[in-house]
Design an enzyme around this catalytic site. Structure first.
Site, PDB file in Angstrom:
ATOM      1  NE  ARG A  11      61.472  42.551 -66.952  1.00  0.00           N
ATOM      2  CZ  ARG A  11      60.926  43.467 -66.203  1.00  0.00           C
ATOM      3  NH1 ARG A  11      60.103  44.337 -66.728  1.00  0.00           N
ATOM      4  NH2 ARG A  11      61.205  43.527 -64.925  1.00  0.00           N
ATOM      5  CE  LYS A  52      61.506  43.211 -58.531  1.00  0.00           C
ATOM      6  NZ  LYS A  52      62.226  43.580 -59.750  1.00  0.00           N
ATOM      7  CD  GLU A  86      66.294  44.725 -61.536  1.00  0.00           C
ATOM      8  OE1 GLU A  86      66.100  45.455 -60.535  1.00  0.00           O
ATOM      9  OE2 GLU A  86      65.440  43.934 -61.962  1.00  0.00           O
TER      10      GLU A  86
END
Ligand code: 3PG
Length: 214
Positions: free
Chosen positions: A46, A130, A42
């Protein structure tokens, strides 16, 4: 409501959560994880390098299933699809975001932290979520508590997962996989210490295999 698309199958139940600050790190990092037995990663949005890093891995490392993380805004769905992400995760969700991923047929794992959020995401068709931030949300105790009333939901706890607790998380019947950043330490990325990342990946695979066999 469109049915959400299922996540591609991963060999391991451990998903590295990665912040890439230099796109040149992306391909060697993917190869280092693969060498350690991890075939999914993943790459978070950011940092501005995130999208081109996803694109680089999708193009150059066909054995790696590369997904996008920290997808929190509707317009990012099109961006990660265009970059070649095969799936995406978010620390939370909004109905608009879920509409966008479903319209794009992008396999997606929405983030949840409360029973109400689990119920809302389930109503919208999602069965894998998640749990974020997992430790702060109550960790294994929280997962056990959710398993009673919401036993049909599977989780990917992320946030505070490490080699010390990875196997305990994976032993929970409602945990499909775990995510975490410990596999790709910033200093190892900056030093291009791919051997260390392969070793961390291998250790995680061994711990995951022991939890699955238990
Ligand atoms: C995430 O981005 O999903 C989490 O911040 C990862 O948490 P960790 O750094 O505790 O693994």
């Amino acid at each position: 409501m469109t049915t959400p698309v299922a996540l591609p199958a991963f060999t391991t139940r451990v998903l590295p959560v990665i912040v890439i600050t230099d796109v040149a790190q992306a391909v060697p990092l993917a190869e280092a994880l693969l060498a350690g037995g991890i075939d999914a990663m993943e790459i978070t949005l950011r940092h501005v390098a995130g999208l081109p890093a996803i694109e680089a891995v999708a193009r150059a490392v066909p054995d790696m299933r590369v997904g996008a993380g920290t997808v929190t805004k509707v317009h990012e769905v099109e961006q990660v699809c265009n970059a070649g992400a095969g799936f995406a995760l978010s620390p939370g969700f909004t109905p608009e975001l879920l509409d966008a991923v479903q319209a794009a047929s992008l396999p997606f794992v929405p983030g949840v932290m409360t029973p109400g959020e689990v119920m809302r995401a389930r109503e919208l068709g999602f069965g894998l979520m998640k749990l974020f931030p997992a430790e702060q949300a109550g960790g294994i105790g929280m997962l056990r508590a959710l398993a009673g009333p919401l036993g049909d939901v599977r989780f990917c706890p992320t946030g505070g997962v490490s080699p010390a607790n990875l196997a305990d998380f994976l032993k929970q019947p409602n945990v499909a996989m775990v995510g975490g950043s410990w596999l790709t330490p910033l200093e190892a990325l900056q030093a291009r210490d791919w051997g260390r990342i392969t070793a961390l990946a291998r250790q995680a695979c061994e711990l995951a295999a022991s939890a699955t066999a238990a």
